[in-house]
Structures are given as structure tokens and as C-alpha cells.
Design a protein around this motif. Structure first.
Motif, short mmCIF file in Angstrom:
data_model
loop_
_atom_site.label_atom_id
_atom_site.label_comp_id
_atom_site.label_asym_id
_atom_site.label_seq_id
_atom_site.Cartn_x
_atom_site.Cartn_y
_atom_site.Cartn_z
N GLU A 19 3.11 -10.79 17.77
CA GLU A 19 3.10 -9.41 17.16
C GLU A 19 4.24 -9.24 16.09
O GLU A 19 4.29 -8.91 14.99
CB GLU A 19 2.48 -8.15 17.54
CG GLU A 19 0.79 -8.31 18.36
CD GLU A 19 0.52 -7.79 18.77
OE1 GLU A 19 0.81 -6.50 19.55
OE2 GLU A 19 -0.80 -7.14 19.22
N LYS A 20 5.48 -9.55 17.55
CA LYS A 20 7.33 -8.98 16.35
C LYS A 20 7.67 -9.66 15.70
O LYS A 20 7.94 -9.67 14.91
CB LYS A 20 8.00 -8.87 17.67
CG LYS A 20 8.00 -7.64 18.83
CD LYS A 20 8.65 -7.31 20.14
CE LYS A 20 8.19 -6.38 21.23
NZ LYS A 20 9.22 -6.21 22.10
N ALA A 40 6.03 -9.28 12.33
CA ALA A 40 6.55 -8.08 11.99
C ALA A 40 8.14 -8.98 10.47
O ALA A 40 8.47 -8.66 9.71
CB ALA A 40 6.73 -7.03 12.52
N ASP A 41 8.31 -9.59 11.55
CA ASP A 41 9.83 -10.45 11.63
C ASP A 41 9.94 -11.11 10.41
O ASP A 41 10.25 -12.07 9.54
CB ASP A 41 10.40 -10.69 13.05
CG ASP A 41 11.06 -9.99 13.45
OD1 ASP A 41 11.66 -9.03 13.24
OD2 ASP A 41 11.16 -10.86 14.81
N TYR A 56 7.69 -11.25 8.37
CA TYR A 56 7.12 -10.88 6.89
C TYR A 56 8.13 -9.88 6.29
O TYR A 56 8.56 -10.60 5.14
CB TYR A 56 6.21 -10.09 7.28
CG TYR A 56 5.85 -8.89 5.61
CD1 TYR A 56 4.81 -10.58 5.01
CD2 TYR A 56 5.82 -8.39 5.53
CE1 TYR A 56 4.27 -9.72 3.64
CE2 TYR A 56 5.19 -7.81 4.47
CZ TYR A 56 4.38 -8.26 3.12
OH TYR A 56 4.08 -8.62 1.88
N SER A 57 9.25 -9.38 7.58
CA SER A 57 10.57 -8.91 7.04
C SER A 57 11.41 -9.97 5.84
O SER A 57 12.25 -9.37 5.22
CB SER A 57 11.01 -7.89 7.35
OG SER A 57 11.52 -9.47 8.56
N ILE A 87 -0.79 -4.80 13.24
CA ILE A 87 0.08 -5.28 13.02
C ILE A 87 0.35 -5.65 11.06
O ILE A 87 1.07 -6.17 10.63
CB ILE A 87 -0.10 -7.33 13.14
CG1 ILE A 87 -1.18 -7.88 12.86
CG2 ILE A 87 0.16 -6.82 14.74
CD1 ILE A 87 -0.63 -9.41 13.23
N ASP A 120 -0.10 -3.39 9.57
CA ASP A 120 0.38 -1.91 9.06
C ASP A 120 2.58 -2.28 7.79
O ASP A 120 3.09 -1.44 7.44
CB ASP A 120 1.07 -1.02 10.08
CG ASP A 120 -0.41 -0.22 10.85
OD1 ASP A 120 -1.22 -0.14 9.24
OD2 ASP A 120 -0.28 0.14 11.72
N CYS A 121 2.87 -3.49 8.49
CA CYS A 121 4.49 -4.27 8.50
C CYS A 121 4.17 -3.95 6.46
O CYS A 121 4.78 -4.54 5.87
CB CYS A 121 4.81 -4.81 9.16
SG CYS A 121 3.84 -6.65 8.22
N GLN A 141 3.29 -4.39 2.42
CA GLN A 141 3.39 -2.60 1.53
C GLN A 141 2.70 -3.31 0.28
O GLN A 141 3.87 -4.06 -0.13
CB GLN A 141 4.44 -1.75 1.76
CG GLN A 141 5.02 -1.46 2.96
CD GLN A 141 4.26 0.23 3.00
OE1 GLN A 141 3.50 0.46 2.02
NE2 GLN A 141 3.72 0.48 4.45
N GLU A 188 7.23 -3.72 -3.72
CA GLU A 188 8.03 -3.43 -2.36
C GLU A 188 6.83 -5.11 -1.86
O GLU A 188 6.99 -5.78 -0.76
CB GLU A 188 6.77 -2.88 -0.82
CG GLU A 188 7.57 -2.23 -1.05
CD GLU A 188 8.70 -1.30 -0.76
OE1 GLU A 188 8.93 -2.35 0.49
OE2 GLU A 188 9.51 -0.79 -1.34
N SER A 213 -1.47 0.82 3.44
CA SER A 213 -0.73 0.46 3.33
C SER A 213 -1.39 -1.13 2.50
O SER A 213 -0.74 -1.12 1.64
CB SER A 213 0.08 0.24 4.25
OG SER A 213 -0.20 -1.18 4.89
#
Length: 504
Positions: free
Chosen positions: A370-371, A374-375, A377-378, A409, A411-412, A414, A419, A455
Motif C-alpha cells: 500500500e505504501k 502511494a510512492d 503514483y507520486s 489506497i 485516496d492518493c 487526485q 494534479e 478524490s
């Protein structure tokens, strides 16, 4: 048997046994090289007869690079050190890469072509080959652009664009103008257009890939740069890869022993002389300390990588991986799984099933994935390789569809024009298409509506709402925006009513 007795043996049986030992040693050393241990591998490699085994060395480098393209910069650094002492070895490897590229281009073999182009890019960064071949390669790929040729060209520029910009800015500007023209013509697939846009974004942000400091092992004065053209008729000297009796075996072996003494220090206390000569002894000690602190992590990643690649199925891989002691570094397992998946030319369900098994067996792995989502996608805007985007998107879609990960997950994400980038929109298109394939449009809509992902379905601004509706409609998933369309319609009606009241 001592060395003098061994070298004096000129029999056919001994020569063959020596050749087999040389082949196994070179294979083993090349296959275990990493950025962390390359300084230790180099002396061991020079201890072998690289003149006699130059064909073996080149063949092993090409095979290993094709199997592990993520280590291309490491293999290029190793070749750079060998080339500084034995330019004929570096020249042979370079010619074989060009030959591989020529054959792959004629056969339209994208896998071989991508590997050869990537290797040439890193050999350019190491200054083993003249920069003119880079411009020649880009001219070939962009002369009659196709989706694949443009994608390969974009990847090449991302790998060595920084060097080409410094050495031949006019030529590089011409290539970029050609890519801009291809983009404006619009005759290529959308995902390739996004790749070109991503490349220009990288250039604008000055984020072209550069050589890692730990792989800069040869001083500029010691570098030997070769000139090769893609139009040359290449002789790969394949006969060097097989055993051939040498009538002057003893003399040639003794000659290499003399060369080895010049390259390698005889005294064990002087082994640090193999390190980069520009570093002081104090700096070398500091580097060795840093390498030692990272050894455990490098070894762990290598163990995970080899376990994933060598297992027959996901169950065997999962069983082996869960036996590895990775306390406190569970995230590395997830990162390496994503790396292996991203390296494949097409997505393999093996990785999704393996990730699912790990998540269901241990909650820590689930949290790590899950982390990682997010990483990933960022940092998705930094990725220009569509194949990697596709593979990673399909892997996470599989995990989410199988409930191996929590839906929160998402939620990250946008989903607005400001964005998102071209890379993130490609990722989301593949991701939601894969989810729809697993669940069906009705169930996917139900899952997304159940958790109210504002989001992804923004209601803060009509502009953002329209963008989300248009995005899903354009990728063929307009069915999941029914609630959002109803909300936008009601909001517009309320606006009209307020306007009427104001006018009255």
C-alpha cells in the motif's frame, strides 16, 4: 600442481580444461557484479585471461544485460574498467552490440532492440563509444517513425540525453525538434505522444538520467573511446566464444601473467590501488565503509531478485521469499517485486499472484504494498517507459481486485487536470481498465461508489467534475460516472434556479 607446472602444460586436454574453467569463472563474476561490489569484482576479473576469454566476457555481458536490463549501467561500468586496460575487449563488445541492434531492427524484434539501445546509451555515458553513434541511432529511429521506434528513441534520450546535450547540443536540439514535429503531426498512438511530452518535461526540469557516482570508475585520461557506425558490416567474431586449440598456449599464458602483474598489485596491502586513482586513501576508506554499510541491503535485493526470477511458479517463489529473514526491510521485497514486474516486456500474471500471496500471508507485506502504491503514483511523472507503467498498473489492479489491498489506497489519486500528468493518465487508464476486466463495470462502480472516492470523482469544482467525467468517458469507462453526471446536472439546475430568483 604449481603455476609454473600448469603453464608449461600445452596438451589439448589441459587447454580444454583451462578454457572451461575460464568460462565458468567469467560467467560467475559478471553475473554477481553490482554497484556495491564492482570494485571487488574488477581485480578478480583481471586475474582471469581476458585476452583469451574476450569472446566469453562479451557474450556473458550481453546475455546478462538482456536478462537484467535494470543492471545495464553496472555492466557498462564494468566494461569501462576492462576497456581502459584492454581496448580490444571493449571494441569487440561494442561491435557485437551494434550487430545485435542491426539484426533486431531488421527483424522488428523490440526486446533485443531495446536492450541494445539501452546498452549503447550507458556505454555512451561511460565514454566507451563516440557520441556520433547516438545521433546516428536517433536519426535511424526517427527517420520513418512508428510507435515502437519513437518509444525506443524516447527511452534512449532519457538514458543519455544529458551527455548528448553537453557534447553535441546542435545535434540534440535537432532530435528534439524532430520529436516535437512528430508530436504535432499526431500520426502516432496516444501513449507515445504522452511519452514525448514526458521527455520534454524531464528536459525542462533538467532530470535526464545521469551516471551514478559510484559507477564513475575510470579517469577521463584513461578512457578509450571507440568509433563505430550503424552502417558498418560487423564481424562479431563468434569463433572466440568456443574452444580452439592454441599452438602458442604456454607463451600466451605467460604473456598475460606479465600483463596481470602490471595491472594487479602483488602485495595484498596495496589492493586499494585498484580503486579510482583520483581518490585519496582517506576517501577510499570512507567509500569502503559506505559500501560495507550497504552490503546487506544489496545482497538482500539480489537474493530476492534471483528467487523471483528462478522460481517455477508463484507458490514456490512465495514459499522461498517468506523464508528469507527480512525483518525491518519488508518494503524491499515489495519494491523488488515491482522492479522485476516492470522489467518484463509484457505483464505476467505470475507477479500479481505472487504479490497476492504475500499480502494475504502477512499484514506487513500488505501495508508495504500500500505504501509502494502511494510512492509509485507520486513519482509516476518521472517514468517514460510505457511498458513499466503498464506492468505496474496491472499488478496493483490485480491486488486491489482480489482484495489483497485496501481500496483506500486510491485516496492518493487526485483526478484533476492540474494534479495529473501524461504519465499518470496512462497509468490510470491501464489501472482502471484492468480493474474493470477483473470485476466488471457494474461491480467496479459499486466498489468505487461504496467508499465515496471524492478524490477520483471530485465535486469541489464543476471544472474538476467535468474533467473526471471526460477522462473516464474517453477511456471507455463512462458507466462509472453516472452518479457524478447526476451530481453535475443537479448542480447546474440549482445554479439556473438561483439565477432566475436573482433576476426576479
Amino acid at each position: 600442481m604449481n603455476n609454473s607446472m600448469e603453464i608449461s602444460d600445452n596438451s589439448l586436454e589441459y587447454q580444454r580444461a583451462s578454457w572451461n574453467a575460464l568460462r565458468k569463472s567469467i560467467n560467475g563474476l559478471v553475473n554477481k557484479v553490482t554497484a556495491a561490489n564492482i570494485r571487488n569484482i574488477v581485480p578478480e576479473l583481471f586475474a582471469e585471461n581476458l585476452i583469451r576469454g574476450r569472446g566469453l566476457f562479451c557474450r556473458t555481458c550481453l546475455k546478462s544485460q538482456l536478462a537484467s536490463p535494470g543492471f545495464t549501467d553496472v555492466f557498462a561500468a564494468l566494461v569501462s574498467v576492462v576497456n581502459a586496460k584492454f581496448p580490444q575487449v571493449g571494441y569487440l563488445l561494442l561491435r557485437r552490440i551494434v550487430l545485435q541492434l542491426q539484426r533486431a531492427y531488421k527483424r522488428n524484434d523490440k526486446t533485443q532492440l531495446v536492450a541494445a539501445v539501452k546498452f549503447i546509451a550507458h556505454l555512451l555515458n561511460q565514454r566507451i563509444v563516440d557520441e556520433l553513434i547516438g545521433l546516428e541511432l536517433l536519426t535511424l529511429l526517427l527517420e520513418k517513425p512508428t510507435d515502437d521506434s519513437v518509444e525506443v528513441a524516447v527511452g534512449f534520450v532519457a538514458e543519455c540525453g544529458s551527455l548528448l546535450q553537453d557534447l553535441c547540443p546542435k545535434g540534440m536540439n535537432g532530435v528534439l525538434e524532430r520529436l516535437r514535429g512528430i508530436l504535432y503531426e499526431g500520426d502516432i498512438d496516444k501513449h507515445v505522444q504522452f511519452l514525448i511530452e514526458g521527455l520534454f518535461a524531464l528536459r525542462k526540469a533538467a532530470k535526464f538520467q545521469i551516471m551514478r557516482p559510484e559507477l564513475d570508475l575510470v579517469e577521463q585520461d584513461d578512457q578509450f573511446t571507440h568509433q563505430v557506425s550503424l552502417l558498418d558490416e560487423i564481424d562479431g567474431e563468434s569463433g572466440l566464444d568456443v574452444f580452439q586449440p592454441d599452438p602458442q598456449f604456454v607463451e600466451n599464458e605467460k604473456m598475460y601473467e606479465d600483463l596481470k602483474k602490471q595491472i594487479l598489485p602483488e602485495d595484498e596491502d596495496d589492493e586499494d590501488q585498484i580503486a579510482d586513482s583520483v581518490d585519496s586513501n582517506e576517501e577510499e576508506d570512507e567509500e569502503q565503509i559506505k559500501d560495507e554499510t550497504g552490503t546487506d541491503l544489496v545482497n538482500l535485493r539480489r537474493t530476492i531478485y534471483l528467487t523471483i526470477k528462478s522460481s517455477l511458479d508463484f507458490e514456490e517463489a512465495g514459499h522461498k521469499l517468506l523464508k528469507i529473514d527480512i525483518s525491518g526491510m519488508e518494503k524491499e521485497l515489495c519494491v523488488m517485486l515491482l522492479e522485476c514486474c516492470g522489467e518484463e516486456t509484457t505483464y505476467s500474471r505470475y507477479y500479481g499472484l505472487l504479490g497476492q500471496r504475500l499480502c494475504l500471508m502477512n499484514r506487513i507485506h500488505q501495508e508495504s504494498f500500500e505504501k509502494c502504491f502511494a510512492d509509485q503514483y507520486s513519482m509516476i511523472h518521472q517514468e517514460v517507459e510505457t511498458v513499466k507503467l503498464r506492468n505496474v498498473a496491472k499488478l496493483f489492479a490485480h491486488l486491489l481486485a482480489m482484495d489483497a489491498l485496501h481500496w483506500r489506497i486510491l485516496d492518493c489519486i487526485q483526478l484533476t487536470e492540474e494534479e495529473t500528468t501524461s504519465s499518470s493518465r496512462i497509468f490510470l487508464k491501464i489501472f482502471f481498465h484492468e480493474l474493470s476486466g477483473h470485476l466488471g463495470i457494474w461491480l467496479l462502480n459499486q466498489r468505487l461508489s461504496q467508499d465515496s472516492f471524492e478524490s477520483i470523482f471530485p465535486k469541489d469544482n464543476p471544472k474538476n467534475t467535468r474533467f473526471a467525467i471526460n477522462f473516464f468517458t474517453s477511456i471507455g469507462l463512462g458507466g462509472i460516472t453516472e452518479n457524478l453526471r447526476e451530481y453535475l446536472k443537479n448542480m447546474q439546475n440549482e445554479g439556473k434556479q438561483k439565477k432566475r430568483k436573482t433576476n426576479v
